[in-house]
Design a protein around this motif. Structure first.
Motif, PDB file in Angstrom:
ATOM      1  N   ARG B 185       0.485   0.791   2.233  1.00  0.00           N
ATOM      2  CA  ARG B 185       0.358   0.906   0.631  1.00  0.00           C
ATOM      3  C   ARG B 185      -1.068   0.649   0.180  1.00  0.00           C
ATOM      4  O   ARG B 185      -1.549   1.212  -0.485  1.00  0.00           O
ATOM      5  CB  ARG B 185       1.209   0.141  -0.080  1.00  0.00           C
ATOM      6  CG  ARG B 185       1.720   0.418  -1.482  1.00  0.00           C
ATOM      7  CD  ARG B 185       2.704  -0.442  -2.004  1.00  0.00           C
ATOM      8  NE  ARG B 185       2.644  -0.462  -3.450  1.00  0.00           N
ATOM      9  CZ  ARG B 185       3.014  -1.349  -4.286  1.00  0.00           C
ATOM     10  NH1 ARG B 185       3.320  -2.439  -4.009  1.00  0.00           N
ATOM     11  NH2 ARG B 185       2.926  -0.915  -5.654  1.00  0.00           N
ATOM     12  N   ARG B 189      -3.714   2.766  -2.004  1.00  0.00           N
ATOM     13  CA  ARG B 189      -4.037   2.454  -3.018  1.00  0.00           C
ATOM     14  C   ARG B 189      -5.593   1.966  -3.142  1.00  0.00           C
ATOM     15  O   ARG B 189      -6.031   2.372  -3.980  1.00  0.00           O
ATOM     16  CB  ARG B 189      -3.149   1.123  -3.691  1.00  0.00           C
ATOM     17  CG  ARG B 189      -1.874   1.184  -4.082  1.00  0.00           C
ATOM     18  CD  ARG B 189      -1.147  -0.400  -4.028  1.00  0.00           C
ATOM     19  NE  ARG B 189      -2.016  -0.773  -4.886  1.00  0.00           N
ATOM     20  CZ  ARG B 189      -2.472  -2.088  -5.056  1.00  0.00           C
ATOM     21  NH1 ARG B 189      -2.464  -2.739  -3.938  1.00  0.00           N
ATOM     22  NH2 ARG B 189      -3.303  -2.706  -5.991  1.00  0.00           N
ATOM     23  N   ASP B 195      -0.629   5.569  -4.412  1.00  0.00           N
ATOM     24  CA  ASP B 195       0.464   4.450  -4.331  1.00  0.00           C
ATOM     25  C   ASP B 195       1.556   4.863  -3.371  1.00  0.00           C
ATOM     26  O   ASP B 195       2.388   5.715  -3.921  1.00  0.00           O
ATOM     27  CB  ASP B 195       0.830   3.937  -5.549  1.00  0.00           C
ATOM     28  CG  ASP B 195       1.912   2.570  -5.322  1.00  0.00           C
ATOM     29  OD1 ASP B 195       2.373   2.540  -4.194  1.00  0.00           O
ATOM     30  OD2 ASP B 195       2.060   1.555  -6.161  1.00  0.00           O
ATOM     31  N   GLN B 197       4.210   3.732  -1.843  1.00  0.00           N
ATOM     32  CA  GLN B 197       5.364   2.931  -1.542  1.00  0.00           C
ATOM     33  C   GLN B 197       6.633   3.807  -1.689  1.00  0.00           C
ATOM     34  O   GLN B 197       7.349   3.540  -0.760  1.00  0.00           O
ATOM     35  CB  GLN B 197       5.377   1.984  -2.898  1.00  0.00           C
ATOM     36  CG  GLN B 197       6.812   1.109  -2.968  1.00  0.00           C
ATOM     37  CD  GLN B 197       6.646  -0.237  -3.508  1.00  0.00           C
ATOM     38  OE1 GLN B 197       5.558  -0.965  -3.423  1.00  0.00           O
ATOM     39  NE2 GLN B 197       7.794  -0.699  -3.896  1.00  0.00           N
ATOM     40  N   GLN B 200       7.847   5.885   1.467  1.00  0.00           N
ATOM     41  CA  GLN B 200       8.224   5.626   2.798  1.00  0.00           C
ATOM     42  C   GLN B 200       9.509   6.206   3.117  1.00  0.00           C
ATOM     43  O   GLN B 200       9.642   6.326   4.126  1.00  0.00           O
ATOM     44  CB  GLN B 200       8.425   3.908   2.481  1.00  0.00           C
ATOM     45  CG  GLN B 200       8.722   3.360   3.941  1.00  0.00           C
ATOM     46  CD  GLN B 200       8.914   1.893   4.094  1.00  0.00           C
ATOM     47  OE1 GLN B 200       9.067   1.297   2.870  1.00  0.00           O
ATOM     48  NE2 GLN B 200       9.239   1.320   5.083  1.00  0.00           N
ATOM     49  N   TYR B 215       3.167   8.457   3.299  1.00  0.00           N
ATOM     50  CA  TYR B 215       3.398   7.133   3.893  1.00  0.00           C
ATOM     51  C   TYR B 215       3.521   7.283   5.199  1.00  0.00           C
ATOM     52  O   TYR B 215       2.501   6.643   6.034  1.00  0.00           O
ATOM     53  CB  TYR B 215       4.669   6.612   3.372  1.00  0.00           C
ATOM     54  CG  TYR B 215       5.063   5.040   3.925  1.00  0.00           C
ATOM     55  CD1 TYR B 215       4.329   4.255   3.169  1.00  0.00           C
ATOM     56  CD2 TYR B 215       5.711   5.098   5.190  1.00  0.00           C
ATOM     57  CE1 TYR B 215       4.646   2.855   3.927  1.00  0.00           C
ATOM     58  CE2 TYR B 215       5.954   4.020   5.590  1.00  0.00           C
ATOM     59  CZ  TYR B 215       5.337   2.853   5.268  1.00  0.00           C
ATOM     60  OH  TYR B 215       5.350   1.670   5.694  1.00  0.00           O
TER      61      TYR B 215
END
Lengths: 358, 545, 446
Positions: B185, B189, B195, B197, B200, B215
């Motif tokens: 992440r 970022r 981002d 996150q 995932q 991701y």
């Protein structure tokens, strides 16, 4: 030394402990479902006999009269019960004390002459009873703390294990703070102390560890106590440890470490007539060993991790067989484990029988 | 209009005002838009979107304070302010910017800034600090720095400290295990402004752009990274990536697999290799040497991420530098670049990214341009007669107040008290002092420091910390001693304002202070200390306004 | 149920676009409205000085009597079977007995003998079913009320209450946290509300650092320097956006108030009888301190106890832990009732989840969010009530399941806030106070 696996039973739900009867013909199991289970080990297929009923909570302690086929059993609701463990049918109580303790009865000791039994419980009292009829003979407290209200982080007097000395006049008392001491029953005098304080830790709000099991050899040369050297409370981790004291002097002679911090407790201990110690350990799910070791040795004579989370060990009177109460693999309950049919089931106790070499 | 085509298509969307501006420039033949200095083009684009009056430019004193805090990490000294105010040159602001950027204090400030931005107070290491300091001092281009952080050669002492960016994230964090998703992440970022996150486990639900491969593709690049245990300094090892990363969306239960892939980029194959071919240099158990894989995904990432072709790379950094200068990202929050969170000024972000790339990712050059803009140099006072809430933050009509980092606090309080030179004599003592301030002013680990966040903790620190209060007692030529040597109260007050607030007081302020001192004529020094404290703890000192 | 995922499908039912569009154009307003006066004008107001603090939308909803909350967090997971929902003599019941309480027909574990005698004040919900079974996510998720995901970090309950009710007339910090270990300013709790609604944590009940003013500075000197600071800030505020200056002023006001209440931290001055009643152990001390904080007027007091994660030796563990909760909890309930504070003080005792019915090989119980209990009291809750039930062996909820969202709605109701009407204002983005799909547990409201 090599031990061979002979046989295995499975108890559902789990057992707190198992013991062979002095006659050698029965294996008794103290169960989470308030029963004392009985296996006839003289029979070829170790037939299970009707269990002893009438207890409440967990059956937490088993002890045998030195003669006759009598079993003393105690439970976590405070009941003490005497039964004929060898009865063909469901054994009825020979006598019972419904409230021998206010709550969890932790251990039962039988005097060498078989006349008296002693019990301890979380009510912090020690009581002595007539083995014949359960009449109360003696009642005393180790500490002065009230039930469930420990002061200053202590659980003073919360005895976990008891044994009579060979003369039957003195009790060895071990508690959950790691204090081990002798009590002369005539006049209730405190005697020699054995310092097992390393087995205790006060962590945050929790009393962690303490003495969990106790064994003496036949000649009372050694007193061994088992538990953990605690690292932390909560999940409870620590190094499983047995302390071996010179019984006559109270001096700590040997400290036996049986694993890593996640192995946690020495759950049970016994001295074999040939002088070595047998120990089981139980820690985070999946850990656990059976260990055979001489007190003075650095390394064990035998150790196996074949069983996990061993709760208890029983040594057969013939000295050639051991019963280990273990736990099924995968006993951790995180993540809502269900069976294929969607049932939520208990863990189980495999009971594994081992043969010791002659 | 064709001449403007160097700006991307989105420029077509901007107002006629800009078009008119370009055309008028063309018509006069004096300059083409693309030939104008970047700061002028920035102002053109910003002001084209103004919907209402803009604030006047700052006073000279405010400008010097703002630029010194931004570029040196401290307030200007009283004599610096005096000198700047006295300077009659029309070009003095531009000259000051050049001077500040060339100052030896500038690299130290930028190293602090990059450290806080990249490590988010997770930890520190001497090798890492040396790497940052050396790199900024040499004005190493941003793409090279990122390349070092991703794939530094441990044998090269001049870059190896960069590996700390990953090695720190590969350590256990307190009692928590290594947070690999957190590391993936952070790559997204901090280097790409995305981002990943929530991506995932499935395509992001409310950020359409962030598909699950955002991701997983990044994970394929960095998921093999490990800490080298055979070396004494931070260094990365890497296990071979043997096959694509397999994953399943929690919604669509069909298994998928992906090789290394940058968000929105192309997927790379994972070459099939026999086990004995996987290492270029095989591991050595005896020395704990982890080996070097033949197919190194970190090397591949170092080649692919910090590049001109990877648009997100430049856009992320210019957005972060815009935030650094202006107090807000063109894309805000800084790590949510996606089509449904568009930049406030799309054409400007395009322009900055293009120019940053064209200037070989030269951070110092870009800071020079940003600080030369009118947008940067506007006052933080709302235009006269305009309601505060009618001036949107992202209009840049009025400057935003920027938070001070813990490092800026340390240096500025010491400077104001006139103890900085003395306190900086010992490097260790100065570091300890910075730690003392960090306890009061820094965010906890992993909390980005992008918003103004005053705290009771910091207030208590400034109210009661004996070290800070001690600085305002006369000693060793500090401010308090200097003021004690000025018998005329008016002059003392002027000097005090200059030292602490980097400006002279107005008439009311001067009068109030002089009256206060008169009231405490017998204990003038202590009274001056309280006055200094009040200015030091005022909002005016507490922000870069 | 174990999931390695970072987020869950139910967190995503809201489109980010709806608010980003708003936020991008709205003027910045940190936190909620109403902080303009920085706490300095919290007097001479009919509703106990609440005016400037209250979210205007709820000003009319809050009753005259100031509401307060004490939130007891048993970190790691108290076993419901060894506390509020015993199942003695059943398959997973464990070794302990159940005992009668002051409410006929209601039994609790024998490990809570003192609380049992306060049962007539309590409301216990035995049908809690939540979603997360990991500590790392669960603690925050439960304390944030596990709302639908709006792409923002929701505040912990303490920060929410600090924001909605404010500090009250005392100007003490509205959200304090008494915990073992270190203290500090825990702004993460505040989520999108902004750092000033974070918790002021008193590590081991001790005051934060730098609470003592140097002796060289007299009261008058201190007043003077702060008056000068305030004057400077008034000048600075002219023609500037108010947010930064307000927030900056506010933290000094709060810091000064705290410095004047050193008595709250001086345990040596606590009544020895109280110390004995609450227990001389850590949690006893902290709960007594919590009562003092409530009496001093703090809006929200959180008390933490750690170490309840009894994966091993659960029963000996709870024998230790539960009684050290039982003693001060019962004393607190008794005291709040005796002082007539219970009418306006909401008491909550809970963990991030319960513990598994199944007993593992370490004689422990693991994490069980599927069926567990929460104990509450006061502030408009029924007294002596048990709501909901689990099945005979305690494995699943048999009655209607309540999630943490239901509890949040219920708690807001107790505080006089209609969580179906009042919304947070996050820089122009309206956000519900609690999970939209949950509502007040009507059965527990008096």
């Amino acid at each position: 030394m090599e031990l061979a696996q002979l046989k295995s039973l499975e108890a559902d739900p789990q057992l707190v402990s198992a013991r062979f009867s002095p006659c050698g013909k029965f294996l008794l199991g103290a169960s989470y479902d308030a029963r004392v289970r009985r296996w006839d080990i003289a029979s070829e297929d170790w037939t299970e006999k009707p269990a002893i009923d009438g207890h409440g909570g967990w059956v937490t302690a088993l002890a045998f009269a030195s003669s006759g086929e009598r079993l003393f059993s105690g439970d976590s609701w405070g009941q003490l019960r005497c039964s004929n463990y060898a009865a063909a049918d469901k054994p009825a109580a020979l006598w019972q004390v419904a409230a021998a303790h206010d709550g969890w009865l932790r251990d039962i000791a039988v005097s060498p002459d078989g006349a008296r039994i002693a019990t301890c419980g979380i009510d912090k009292r020690i009581r002595v009873w007539s083995a014949a009829d359960g009449a109360k003979q003696l009642d005393f407290a180790l500490g002065d703390g009230p039930l469930f209200a420990p002061r200053n982080g202590s659980l003073d007097g919360d005895a976990a294990c008891l044994r009579f000395t060979p003369d039957g006049k003195t009790l060895i008392v071990a508690d959950l703070k790691g204090q081990v001491e002798l009590w002369e029953l005539d006049g209730l005098k405190r005697g020699r102390k054995f310092d097992a304080g390393v087995l205790f830790k006060y962590d945050r709000l929790q009393d962690v560890g303490g003495v969990r099991c106790l064994a003496t050899d036949a000649g009372f040369q050694w007193l061994a106590v088992g538990g953990t050297i605690p690292k932390n409370g909560g999940s409870v981790t620590g190094v499983p440890t047995a302390l071996v004291f010179d019984f006559a002097t109270g001096e700590l002679k040997h400290t036996l470490s049986f694993g890593q911090t996640n192995d946690c407790y020495v759950s049970d201990l016994a001295f074999h007539p040939r002088g070595f110690l047998v120990a089981t350990t139980c820690g985070t799910p999946g850990s656990g060993q059976l260990i055979v070791q001489k007190p003075g040795d650095k390394d064990p004579l035998f150790a196996t991790k074949k069983m996990v989370n061993c709760q208890s060990l029983a040594l057969h009177p013939d000295g050639e067989r051991l019963a280990i109460v273990a736990t099924n693999a995968g006993s951790n309950g995180n993540g809502r484990p269900l069976t294929k049919d969607g049932a939520y089931v208990t863990n189980k106790s495999p009971v594994v029988i081992w043969k010791l070499p002659a | 209009m064709r001449r403007c085509s160097r700006l991307t298509d989105s420029l077509l969307a901007i107002t006629l005002a800009v078009a008119a501006c370009c055309c008028s420039l063309l018509a006069t033949g004096t300059a083409r838009a693309a030939d104008l200095p970047l700061h002028q083009r920035i102002d053109t684009l910003i002001e084209a979107r103004h919907q209402g009056p803009a604030s006047e430019l700052t006073t000279d004193a405010e400008f010097l304070r703002r630029a010194s805090l931004d570029l040196l990490g401290r307030i200007p000294r009283a004599d610096e302010v005096r000198e700047f105010l006295a300077d009659r040159s029309a070009e003095k602001r531009a000259q000051a910017i050049d001077r500040l950027l060339a100052s030896p204090e500038h690299p130290a400030r930028m190293a602090d800034f990059l450290h806080v931005m990249l490590m988010e107070r997770q930890g520190d290491a001497p090798e890492w600090r040396k790497y940052l300091a050396d790199s900024v001092a040499a004005n190493k281009p941003w793409d090279k720095m990122v390349r070092d952080m991703i794939h530094a050669d441990p044998a090269d002492e001049s870059v190896r400290g960069a590996a700390f960016f990953f090695t720190k994230r590969l350590e256990n964090y307190g009692q928590n295990p290594v947070d690999v998703p957190g590391m993936v992440r952070d790559v997204g970022r901090l280097f790409l402004g995305v981002d990943v996150q929530c991506a995932q486990c499935h395509d992001h639900l409310f950020v359409k752009d962030y598909t699950q491969d955002y991701y997983q593709g990044l994970f394929a690049f960095v998921g093999q990274a490990q800490i080298r245990r055979d070396l004494k300094f931070p260094a990365l090892a890497e296990a071979p990536l043997k096959k694509k990363v397999e994953f399943t969306s929690v919604f669509v239960k069909e298994p998928r697999a992906i090789g290394p892939k940058l968000p929105g980029g192309k997927e790379f194959d994972v070459p099939e290799m026999k086990p004995d071919e996987q290492f270029q240099v095989p591991p050595d158990r005896k020395t704990n040497f982890p080996g070097v894989p033949r197919f190194s995904t970190l090397k591949l990432l170092a080649e692919q991420l910090p590049t001109a072709e990877n648009r997100a790379f430049a856009r992320n950094m210019v957005n972060r530098l815009w935030w650094f200068a202006m107090g807000r990202g063109l894309v805000h929050p800084l790590d949510l670049h996606h089509s449904e969170n568009p930049p406030s000024h799309p054409e400007l972000l395009d322009l900055l990214a293009a120019e940053f790339t064209a200037h070989h990712f030269d951070v110092r050059w870009l800071l020079g341009e940003l600080t030369r803009t009118r947008a940067y140099q506007r006052s933080s006072r709302i235009p006269e007669g305009v309601a505060a809430d009618s001036v949107p933050e992202d209009s840049y009509r009025t400057a935003l107040e920027k938070p001070l980092s813990s490092e800026q606090w340390t240096a500025s309080v010491a400077e104001a008290a006139g103890v900085a030179a003395r306190e900086r004599q010992s490097v260790e003592a100065w570091e300890k002092l910075r730690e003392r301030f960090a306890k009061a002013f820094a965010n906890p680990p992993k909390e980005p420091e992008t918003e103004f966040a005053p705290s009771v903790k910091a207030a208590l620190f400034l109210m009661n910390d004996p070290v800070v209060l001690g600085w305002f007692q006369p000693a060793n030529g500090n401010l308090a001693e200097r003021l004690a040597g000025i018998p005329e109260s008016e002059r003392a007050v002027d000097e005090l304002y200059l030292a602490v607030l980097s400006r002279t007081p107005d008439a009311d302020e001067r009068l109030e202070a002089v009256q206060m001192l008169a009231k405490h004529a017998d204990k003038r020094s202590a009274a001056l200390g309280r006055l200094a404290w009040a200015l030091l703890t005022s909002t005016e000192f507490s922000v870069n306004h | 149920m174990t999931s390695p995922h970072l987020c869950r499908p139910w967190e995503h039912a809201w489109s980010r676009r709806r608010f980003l569009g708003t936020a991008a154009t709205a003027a910045a307003v940190v936190g909620s409205g109403g902080l303009g006066s920085g706490g300095s004008s919290l007097n001479g107001n009919g509703s106990a000085g609440l005016g400037p603090w209250l979210n205007p939308a709820i000003a009319g909803q809050v009753e005259q009597k100031r509401k307060q909350v004490v939130f007891i967090w048993l970190d790691g997971g108290m076993s419901q079977l060894e506390s509020w929902d015993p199942k003695p003599g059943t398959l997973f019941g464990g070794p302990f007995r159940a005992i009668p309480t002051s409410v006929p027909g209601v039994h609790v574990s024998e490990l809570l003998p003192k609380s049992a005698r306060q049962m007539h004040h309590l409301a216990v919900v035995r049908s809690i079913c939540t979603k997360d079974n990991s500590h790392s996510a669960g603690v925050a998720r439960i304390q944030r009320g596990d709302p639908k995901n709006r792409g923002v970090t929701y505040p912990y309950f303490g920060s929410a209450v600090a924001n909605l009710l404010g500090p009250g007339p005392t100007n003490l910090p509205p959200y304090v946290w008494i915990k073992p270990g270190s203290g500090g300013f825990i702004h993460q709790d505040a989520g999108f509300l902004g750092p000033k609604f974070g918790a002021l944590a008193f590590g081991d009940g001790k005051p934060p650092e730098n609470m003592l003013r140097p002796e060289m500075l007299s009261d008058a000197d201190d007043d003077e320097r702060n008056a000068l600071r305030a004057a400077a800030n008034r000048r600075y505020a002219n023609r500037r956006r108010p947010t930064v200056n307000d927030a900056s002023s506010y933290v000094y006001d709060t810091a000064r108030t705290l410095m004047k209440r050193q008595d709250l931290f001086d345990t040596s001055k606590f009544d020895p009888k109280d110390v004995e009643r609450y227990g001389t152990h850590e949690l006893g001390r902290h709960m007594l301190q919590a009562r003092k904080m409530l009496e001093a007027g703090v809006t929200f007091v959180k008390v933490n106890s750690y170490g309840w994660d009894t994966h091993g030796d659960n029963f000996n563990g709870h024998l230790s832990l539960a009684c050290r909760f039982d003693q001060p909890f019962a004393a607190l309930i008794e005291d709040l009732a005796a002082r007539e504070m219970l009418d306006h003080t909401l008491v909550i005792a809970m963990s991030e989840f319960g513990r598994t019915p199944r007993i593992n090989g370490h004689v422990g119980r693991d994490h069980w969010p599927e069926a567990w209990s929460v104990a509450m009291a006061g502030c408009g809750l029924k007294r002596g009530a048990v709501i909901g039930e689990t099945n005979d062996v305690g494995t699943w909820v048999k009655s209607r399941e309540f999630d943490i969202g239901h509890l949040f709605h219920t708690w807001f109701r107790c505080l006089g806030i209609d969580s179906k009407k009042v919304e947070y204002d996050n820089k122009g983005q309206p956000l519900p106070l609690a999970h939209d799909d949950c509502e007040v547990i009507q059965e527990v409201i008096a």
